[in-house]
Design a protein around this motif. Structure first.
Motif, PDB file in Angstrom:
ATOM      1  N   PRO A  45      40.309  30.046  42.787  1.00 11.92           N
ATOM      2  CA  PRO A  45      38.944  29.540  42.564  1.00 11.92           C
ATOM      3  C   PRO A  45      38.596  29.444  41.085  1.00 11.92           C
ATOM      4  O   PRO A  45      38.807  30.381  40.311  1.00 11.92           O
ATOM      5  N   GLY A  46      38.091  28.272  40.693  1.00 14.27           N
ATOM      6  CA  GLY A  46      37.612  28.073  39.332  1.00 14.27           C
ATOM      7  C   GLY A  46      38.644  27.640  38.325  1.00 14.27           C
ATOM      8  O   GLY A  46      38.295  27.209  37.218  1.00 14.27           O
ATOM      9  N   ALA A  47      39.929  27.748  38.655  1.00 11.76           N
ATOM     10  CA  ALA A  47      40.979  27.386  37.709  1.00 11.76           C
ATOM     11  C   ALA A  47      41.170  25.877  37.661  1.00 11.76           C
ATOM     12  O   ALA A  47      40.906  25.169  38.626  1.00 11.76           O
ATOM     13  N   GLY A  48      41.668  25.392  36.529  1.00 13.08           N
ATOM     14  CA  GLY A  48      42.002  23.985  36.392  1.00 13.08           C
ATOM     15  C   GLY A  48      41.069  23.235  35.470  1.00 13.08           C
ATOM     16  O   GLY A  48      40.096  23.774  34.933  1.00 13.08           O
ATOM     17  N   VAL A  49      41.399  21.952  35.284  1.00 10.36           N
ATOM     18  CA  VAL A  49      40.635  21.082  34.399  1.00 10.36           C
ATOM     19  C   VAL A  49      39.787  20.108  35.201  1.00 10.36           C
ATOM     20  O   VAL A  49      38.580  19.988  35.005  1.00 10.36           O
ATOM     21  N   LEU A  50      40.398  19.418  36.143  1.00  7.98           N
ATOM     22  CA  LEU A  50      39.706  18.387  36.907  1.00  7.98           C
ATOM     23  C   LEU A  50      39.654  18.672  38.402  1.00  7.98           C
ATOM     24  O   LEU A  50      39.308  17.799  39.183  1.00  7.98           O
ATOM     25  N   SER A  51      40.009  19.877  38.802  1.00  7.68           N
ATOM     26  CA  SER A  51      39.850  20.258  40.204  1.00  7.68           C
ATOM     27  C   SER A  51      38.368  20.272  40.550  1.00  7.68           C
ATOM     28  O   SER A  51      37.507  20.498  39.688  1.00  7.68           O
ATOM     29  N   GLU A  52      38.057  20.052  41.821  1.00 11.94           N
ATOM     30  CA  GLU A  52      36.665  19.996  42.236  1.00 11.94           C
ATOM     31  C   GLU A  52      35.935  21.301  41.968  1.00 11.94           C
ATOM     32  O   GLU A  52      34.723  21.306  41.743  1.00 11.94           O
ATOM     33  N   ASP A  53      36.662  22.428  42.004  1.00 12.88           N
ATOM     34  CA  ASP A  53      35.996  23.715  41.794  1.00 12.88           C
ATOM     35  C   ASP A  53      36.184  24.252  40.371  1.00 12.88           C
ATOM     36  O   ASP A  53      35.839  25.402  40.092  1.00 12.88           O
ATOM     37  N   ALA A  54      36.728  23.434  39.468  1.00  9.27           N
ATOM     38  CA  ALA A  54      36.986  23.906  38.104  1.00  9.27           C
ATOM     39  C   ALA A  54      35.689  24.338  37.428  1.00  9.27           C
ATOM     40  O   ALA A  54      34.655  23.682  37.559  1.00  9.27           O
ATOM     41  N   GLU A  55      35.760  25.459  36.696  1.00 10.37           N
ATOM     42  CA  GLU A  55      34.575  26.019  36.055  1.00 10.37           C
ATOM     43  C   GLU A  55      34.611  25.912  34.533  1.00 10.37           C
ATOM     44  O   GLU A  55      33.825  26.566  33.840  1.00 10.37           O
ATOM     45  N   GLY A  56      35.536  25.085  34.012  1.00  6.73           N
ATOM     46  CA  GLY A  56      35.557  24.851  32.581  1.00  6.73           C
ATOM     47  C   GLY A  56      36.464  25.775  31.797  1.00  6.73           C
ATOM     48  O   GLY A  56      36.447  25.750  30.563  1.00  6.73           O
ATOM     49  N   PHE A  57      37.273  26.577  32.485  1.00 10.88           N
ATOM     50  CA  PHE A  57      38.164  27.490  31.782  1.00 10.88           C
ATOM     51  C   PHE A  57      39.480  26.823  31.381  1.00 10.88           C
ATOM     52  O   PHE A  57      40.187  27.304  30.501  1.00 10.88           O
ATOM     53  N   GLY A  58      39.844  25.740  32.048  1.00  6.04           N
ATOM     54  CA  GLY A  58      41.048  25.022  31.672  1.00  6.04           C
ATOM     55  C   GLY A  58      42.233  25.282  32.588  1.00  6.04           C
ATOM     56  O   GLY A  58      42.118  25.884  33.661  1.00  6.04           O
ATOM     57  N   ALA A  59      43.387  24.836  32.123  1.00  8.65           N
ATOM     58  CA  ALA A  59      44.612  24.903  32.910  1.00  8.65           C
ATOM     59  C   ALA A  59      45.176  26.309  32.965  1.00  8.65           C
ATOM     60  O   ALA A  59      44.874  27.153  32.124  1.00  8.65           O
ATOM     61  N   VAL A  60      46.018  26.546  33.980  1.00 10.79           N
ATOM     62  CA  VAL A  60      46.801  27.782  34.057  1.00 10.79           C
ATOM     63  C   VAL A  60      48.261  27.424  33.805  1.00 10.79           C
ATOM     64  O   VAL A  60      48.689  26.297  34.016  1.00 10.79           O
ATOM     65  N   HIS A  61      49.042  28.426  33.358  1.00  7.04           N
ATOM     66  CA  HIS A  61      50.373  28.114  32.837  1.00  7.04           C
ATOM     67  C   HIS A  61      51.518  28.914  33.443  1.00  7.04           C
ATOM     68  O   HIS A  61      52.640  28.430  33.484  1.00  7.04           O
ATOM     69  N   ALA A  62      51.268  30.156  33.841  1.00  9.97           N
ATOM     70  CA  ALA A  62      52.390  31.022  34.209  1.00  9.97           C
ATOM     71  C   ALA A  62      52.071  31.848  35.442  1.00  9.97           C
ATOM     72  O   ALA A  62      50.938  32.302  35.638  1.00  9.97           O
ATOM     73  N   LEU A  63      53.103  32.058  36.262  1.00  9.88           N
ATOM     74  CA  LEU A  63      53.042  32.865  37.477  1.00  9.88           C
ATOM     75  C   LEU A  63      54.025  34.019  37.321  1.00  9.88           C
ATOM     76  O   LEU A  63      55.190  33.808  36.994  1.00  9.88           O
ATOM     77  N   VAL A  64      53.560  35.239  37.569  1.00 13.85           N
ATOM     78  CA  VAL A  64      54.408  36.426  37.483  1.00 13.85           C
ATOM     79  C   VAL A  64      54.347  37.163  38.806  1.00 13.85           C
ATOM     80  O   VAL A  64      53.264  37.435  39.331  1.00 13.85           O
ATOM     81  N   VAL A  65      55.514  37.489  39.346  1.00 21.43           N
ATOM     82  CA  VAL A  65      55.594  38.270  40.579  1.00 21.43           C
ATOM     83  C   VAL A  65      56.114  39.662  40.241  1.00 21.43           C
ATOM     84  O   VAL A  65      57.161  39.810  39.613  1.00 21.43           O
ATOM     85  N   ASP A  66      55.355  40.672  40.641  1.00 26.54           N
ATOM     86  CA  ASP A  66      55.736  42.067  40.416  1.00 26.54           C
ATOM     87  C   ASP A  66      55.602  42.792  41.736  1.00 26.54           C
ATOM     88  O   ASP A  66      54.532  43.283  42.102  1.00 26.54           O
ATOM     89  N   GLY A  67      56.715  42.843  42.492  1.00 25.19           N
ATOM     90  CA  GLY A  67      56.660  43.379  43.848  1.00 25.19           C
ATOM     91  C   GLY A  67      55.858  42.446  44.731  1.00 25.19           C
ATOM     92  O   GLY A  67      56.101  41.238  44.772  1.00 25.19           O
ATOM     93  N   ALA A  68      54.869  42.973  45.438  1.00 23.71           N
ATOM     94  CA  ALA A  68      54.014  42.134  46.279  1.00 23.71           C
ATOM     95  C   ALA A  68      52.873  41.512  45.496  1.00 23.71           C
ATOM     96  O   ALA A  68      52.212  40.587  45.975  1.00 23.71           O
ATOM     97  N   ARG A  69      52.627  41.998  44.290  1.00 14.60           N
ATOM     98  CA  ARG A  69      51.506  41.501  43.487  1.00 14.60           C
ATOM     99  C   ARG A  69      51.928  40.294  42.665  1.00 14.60           C
ATOM    100  O   ARG A  69      53.016  40.250  42.098  1.00 14.60           O
ATOM    101  N   GLN A  70      51.021  39.317  42.594  1.00 14.30           N
ATOM    102  CA  GLN A  70      51.246  38.120  41.779  1.00 14.30           C
ATOM    103  C   GLN A  70      50.116  37.978  40.770  1.00 14.30           C
ATOM    104  O   GLN A  70      48.950  38.253  41.078  1.00 14.30           O
ATOM    105  N   TYR A  71      50.495  37.541  39.572  1.00 13.73           N
ATOM    106  CA  TYR A  71      49.534  37.280  38.510  1.00 13.73           C
ATOM    107  C   TYR A  71      49.662  35.829  38.074  1.00 13.73           C
ATOM    108  O   TYR A  71      50.754  35.252  38.082  1.00 13.73           O
ATOM    109  N   VAL A  72      48.543  35.253  37.646  1.00 15.36           N
ATOM    110  CA  VAL A  72      48.526  33.919  37.042  1.00 15.36           C
ATOM    111  C   VAL A  72      47.703  33.997  35.769  1.00 15.36           C
ATOM    112  O   VAL A  72      46.609  34.593  35.748  1.00 15.36           O
TER     113      VAL A  72
END
Length: 428
Positions: free
Chosen positions: A153-180
């Motif tokens: 929610p809220g991530a992105g540039v031109l997505s319908e729910d974008a909140e002005g924060f901009g693009a995301v770049h990286a995905l990290v998986v640490d066990g069952a937890r994921q970070y973006v």
């Protein structure tokens, strides 16, 4: 890579120029598309006409796709994401290979620009599956018979729910937890296949600079190590957002304006930072602000390596500080590392290198298509599993190296076509 896209030099129409200029502040050019999750197409192509070993990716057909993201689970299982960076027509083919099966290939198509991919253990009979991230915050979990979609929610540039924060770049998986992570200090996390939670997002900035952006990250001992930077900003006025300004502007005028903008930015310096995130708190690590980090690597012994522009090689000390090991005078940009059979290797913008602790030495992948691209390697990422190095090349494909012989994975040409509509011949 995290991967960060600068402005394009050929925006095309006036509308395209306006859209491009309006998104310069985030450094990300994208497009709004529907949020529907994709269908999945799986096929074993006919055995005849298979791709020549080492076939370059971008010239198989008119679709000028190159490898935008890649990851290996082990020496015989990997996923690559092929796309052409077209901000007005995003499209990525997510192609997975699993050598445990007689028909090892599968493919998922999404109308997004995929920027990162990792493997996640979802348990049960499916085990590890590819998880892909788009620059707009779409997440695709590619299962055996379907692809499950979720949106941050809220991530992105031109997505319908974008909140002005901009693009995301990286995905990290640490066990069952994921970070973006992404622009404007965006940090999100989720556990398993649960809902995404926002940890951080901040568009505030010092005068003359953009907001601070998170570019890349790796998991380190239950924490997240995040590379961050701030770039000089040029002022955006109300006139910049007025459509009438762009109606009569030629492409030459637009490019001249962009050059002037870059000149204004050059009077201020880019600032590099590094953070550790743990249990809700960010701690800034001490690194020179005038360096440019383009890669992070956690070694087998737990040490962390920082890779970057102009031959930047830094290694963590036991006290948490970093020592510089690069050879003065190196001009290459380093962005990926892996240790194979006790030797550390780096992927650079000029090829593959080994490192003896002081100097870089050229390692030459054997390109089996000498007529294509003058046999020049274009590394994207490397990983090591025991004695085997897995090498991902943006234009040439995937190869494995045991220290002596290079063996290229034969990718069926049908999988490299944008319109992949052949009937299903065989399933797993």
């Amino acid at each position: 890579m995290g991967k960060h896209q600068g402005h394009q030099r050929h925006p095309g129409s006036a509308a395209g120029m306006q859209k491009l200029a309006a998104t310069m502040a985030t450094g990300q050019v994208s497009a709004k598309t529907s949020a529907a999750a994709p269908g999945r197409i799986k096929e074993r192509p006919l055995p005849t006409g298979e791709a020549e070993k080492g076939t370059i990716l971008m010239y198989v057909n008119e679709w000028a796709a190159t490898m935008q993201a890649a990851v290996a689970l082990d020496a015989d299982r990997f996923t690559i994401c092929l796309g052409e960076l077209e901000y007005d027509d995003p499209f990525t083919a997510i192609i997975s290979y699993d050598g445990q099966f007689p028909q090892p290939w599968s493919r998922t198509d999404v109308r997004r620009e995929i920027v990162d991919v990792a493997y996640l253990d979802i348990g049960g009979s499916e085990g590890f599956v590819p998880v892909s991230l788009s620059n707009e915050g779409d997440v695709y979990v590619v299962k055996e018979d379907r692809a499950e979609w979720s949106k941050i929610p809220g991530a992105g540039v031109l997505s319908e729910d974008a909140e002005g924060f901009g693009a995301v770049h990286a995905l990290v998986v640490d066990g069952a937890r994921q970070y973006v992570v992404g622009n404007s200090r965006q940090l999100y996390q989720r556990d398993g296949l649960g809902d995404w939670q926002r940890i951080s997002a901040d568009v505030s900035h010092a005068e003359g600079y953009e907001a601070e952006h998170f570019g890349g990250a790796i998991a380190v001992d239950g924490a997240l190590l995040i590379e961050a930077f701030q770039r000089p900003a040029s002022e955006t006025t109300v006139a910049d957002l007025d459509p009438k300004r762009w109606e009569n502007m030629t492409q030459e005028q637009f490019l001249a304006m962009m050059d002037e903008d870059e000149g204004e930015r050059s009077t201020r310096s880019r600032q590099q930072r590094l953070y550790t995130y743990r249990d809700g708190s960010f701690t800034e690590r001490s690194v020179p602000q005038d360096i440019v980090i383009s890669g992070l690597y956690r070694d087998e012994d737990g040490s962390v390596w920082l890779l970057g522009v102009n031959g930047l090689i830094m290694r963590s000390r036991s006290d948490g500080s970093f020592e510089t090991l690069g050879f003065h005078g190196d001009t290459e940009t380093l962005f990926s590392a892996a240790r194979r059979a006790s030797t550390l290797y780096f992927a650079t913008d000029d090829g593959l290198r080994s490192f003896d602790g002081h100097k870089l030495k050229v390692v030459k992948p054997v390109m089996n298509s000498p007529s294509i691209n003058q046999n020049v390697p274009v590394p994207l990422k490397i990983q090591a599993f025991g004695n085997m190095l897995v090498y991902f090349d943006r234009k040439h494909g995937v190869a494995r190296w045991d220290g002596t012989d290079w063996k290229w994975v034969e990718i069926p040409p049908e999988l490299l076509e944008r319109d992949f509509k052949r009937p299903l011949l065989q399933t797993r």
